[in-house]
Design an enzyme around this catalytic site. Structure first.
Site, PDB file in Angstrom:
ATOM      1  CD  GLU A   1      34.050  50.944 -14.282  1.00  0.00           C
ATOM      2  OE1 GLU A   1      34.720  51.949 -14.542  1.00  0.00           O
ATOM      3  OE2 GLU A   1      33.126  50.561 -15.033  1.00  0.00           O
TER       4      GLU A   1
ATOM      5  CG  HIS B   1      38.568  55.345 -16.988  1.00  0.00           C
ATOM      6  ND1 HIS B   1      37.691  55.440 -15.935  1.00  0.00           N
ATOM      7  CD2 HIS B   1      37.974  54.497 -17.879  1.00  0.00           C
ATOM      8  CE1 HIS B   1      36.619  54.694 -16.177  1.00  0.00           C
ATOM      9  NE2 HIS B   1      36.752  54.126 -17.348  1.00  0.00           N
TER      10      HIS B   1
ATOM     11  NE  ARG C   1      32.577  59.422 -20.452  1.00  0.00           N
ATOM     12  CZ  ARG C   1      32.334  58.119 -20.293  1.00  0.00           C
ATOM     13  NH1 ARG C   1      31.909  57.649 -19.132  1.00  0.00           N
ATOM     14  NH2 ARG C   1      32.523  57.285 -21.287  1.00  0.00           N
TER      15      ARG C   1
ATOM     16  CG  HIS D   1      37.517  49.635 -16.112  1.00  0.00           C
ATOM     17  ND1 HIS D   1      36.596  48.799 -16.708  1.00  0.00           N
ATOM     18  CD2 HIS D   1      37.191  50.893 -16.497  1.00  0.00           C
ATOM     19  CE1 HIS D   1      35.776  49.525 -17.442  1.00  0.00           C
ATOM     20  NE2 HIS D   1      36.106  50.799 -17.323  1.00  0.00           N
TER      21      HIS D   1
ATOM     22  CG  ASP E   1      28.892  53.772 -19.300  1.00  0.00           C
ATOM     23  OD1 ASP E   1      29.441  53.720 -18.173  1.00  0.00           O
ATOM     24  OD2 ASP E   1      29.475  54.184 -20.322  1.00  0.00           O
TER      25      ASP E   1
HETATM   26  C1  BGC Z   1      32.876  54.069 -18.558  1.00  0.00           C
HETATM   27  C2  BGC Z   1      32.477  53.745 -19.963  1.00  0.00           C
HETATM   28  C3  BGC Z   1      33.717  53.416 -20.754  1.00  0.00           C
HETATM   29  C4  BGC Z   1      34.410  52.257 -20.083  1.00  0.00           C
HETATM   30  C5  BGC Z   1      35.681  51.850 -20.765  1.00  0.00           C
HETATM   31  C6  BGC Z   1      33.541  52.865 -17.983  1.00  0.00           C
HETATM   32  O1  BGC Z   1      33.937  53.128 -16.683  1.00  0.00           O
HETATM   33  O2  BGC Z   1      31.795  54.500 -17.775  1.00  0.00           O
HETATM   34  O3  BGC Z   1      31.781  54.822 -20.554  1.00  0.00           O
HETATM   35  O4  BGC Z   1      33.411  53.107 -22.072  1.00  0.00           O
HETATM   36  O5  BGC Z   1      34.685  52.578 -18.753  1.00  0.00           O
HETATM   37  O6  BGC Z   1      36.464  52.923 -20.998  1.00  0.00           O
END
Ligand code: BGC
Length: 368
Positions: A333, A128, A103, A198, A268
């Site tokens: 990630e 992303h 983010r 991802h 997360d």
């Molecule tokens: C984020 C999550 C998100 C996920 C899928 C992760 O990298 O930190 O908050 O829901 O990606 O979008």
């Protein structure tokens, strides 16, 4: 005499014969609505490990790796068709993430005095890389020794980011069961770059990941606000559910009354990796007790987002048309910390003309 001869012959053969080869096969995965092909590269090593990567999103479509008895299973979540991948705007299954993984708060950042506004696609933030991030592009793919090279040019202003960004990502498989991702990028204007992959790992190939033994090589993590934007603090993990310095099952503490776990609906968060040098170093390790499969993540990046699939809620169909349920996979990630462009104290994600973004992450597999 005989042994000298055979030693000589062996030495000769070793120099003449190529090392056990990794093979790469290109096929068509599907066609986009405009008729352009999405290619699939199947990469196999001498031990039978197989990675399939497609040009759309640079997605790691499947990864088959042996358990302790040699049995191969696909250990990544995904969809059955291009149509399903394209319709899914929330999971980022297996995809390459750019220009900025995770983010950026308030969907904007300032660079050299100028404010850049990004697409808002997660609360009030940009996630992303925006609405049409690198996960939603058809990359140009070509075979290279041991794998596939994917390239993409992101135009100046694409998703609000400055500079023409020329990106090349290479996936290669080694004969000792490692999948290596090498990312490079150059720009013609100062910009920010933070690329990742991802993939959702499920080392058992089924069920949930709550009893996997996870180790994260980090003394600190970056706590977040309600919108999952780091507060700026680097918090000591000691005595918190975020201490994964010893192998620990995510399920052991995921439901603890903890404000941070509540905000993420589980894990997360970005961990601040303990690093000693410049090259790839161990970031995390996952051991799946039933199959014995072990994944070790090595990276040169400063952080890793450990995400336990909290937002999977069965509404998206995974492989075989089965619903992808909460906590049926975990993501590791590798990245710069989320919201770094707005946090002067975090390692910088700025890339300037003449510089090269160059980063490597390796996913090493074994079984015990
Ligand atoms: C984020 C999550 C998100 C996920 C899928 C992760 O990298 O930190 O908050 O829901 O990606 O979008």
């Amino acid at each position: 005499m005989r042994s000298i001869l055979s030693a000589g012959v062996t030495a000769l053969l070793l120099t003449v014969l190529p090392a056990a080869a990794v093979t790469v096969k290109k096929s068509e995965y599907a066609k986009l609505p405009d008729g352009s092909p999405v290619s699939l590269f199947t990469v196999t090593n001498a031990k039978g490990m197989e990675a399939r990567i497609m040009t759309w999103g640079g997605v790691l479509v499947s990864l088959k790796t042996p358990d302790r008895t040699g049995h191969l299973a696909d250990v990544v979540l995904g969809h059955d068709s291009l149509r399903d991948y394209r319709a899914d705007t929330g999971t980022y299954f297996g995809a390459l993430i750019g220009r900025y993984a995770n983010r950026i708060g308030g969907a904007q950042f300032k660079l050299d005095g100028k404010t850049y506004k990004l697409p808002v696609n997660d609360g009030s933030n940009s996630l992303h890389g925006g609405v049409i991030g690198f996960d939603k592009r058809n990359w140009t793919g070509r075979e290279v020794p041991g794998g596939v090279e994917l390239s993409l040019t992101s135009n100046d202003g694409d998703q609000g980011y400055p500079g023409t960004l020329k990106t090349v990502v290479t996936y290669t498989l080694t004969d000792d069961n490692a999948l290596r991702l090498h990312y490079t990028a150059t720009t013609d204007k100062a910009t920010v770059v933070n690329m990742s992959n991802h993939t959702y790992w499920n080392l058992k190939g089924e069920g949930d990941i709550l009893n996997n033994l996870v180790t994260i090589n980090a003394d600190k993590y970056t706590p977040v606000d309600e919108g999952l934007i780091p507060t700026g603090e680097l918090k000591d993990v000691t005595g918190t559910p975020f201490d994964f310095r010893k192998p620990t099952a995510p399920g052991a503490r995921i439901n603890q009354a903890d404000e941070q776990l509540k905000r993420g609906k589980g894990y997360d968060h970005n961990w601040v990796l303990n690093r000693t040098g410049k090259g790839v170093e161990l970031a995390a390790r996952v051991e799946e007790p039933t199959s014995g499969r072990v994944l070790e993540v090595f990276t040169d990046q400063p952080g890793v987002q450990f995400y336990t699939g909290n937002f999977l809620n069965g509404s998206v169909k995974g492989k075989g048309g089965k619903p992808a349920n909460q906590r049926t996979a975990l993501c590791l990630e590798t990245q710069h910390y989320p919201d770094s462009p707005n946090k002067a104290s975090f390692p910088s994600a700025t890339l300037k003309p003449g510089e090269k973004y160059d980063s490597t992450t390796e996913f090493r597999f074994s079984a015990k």
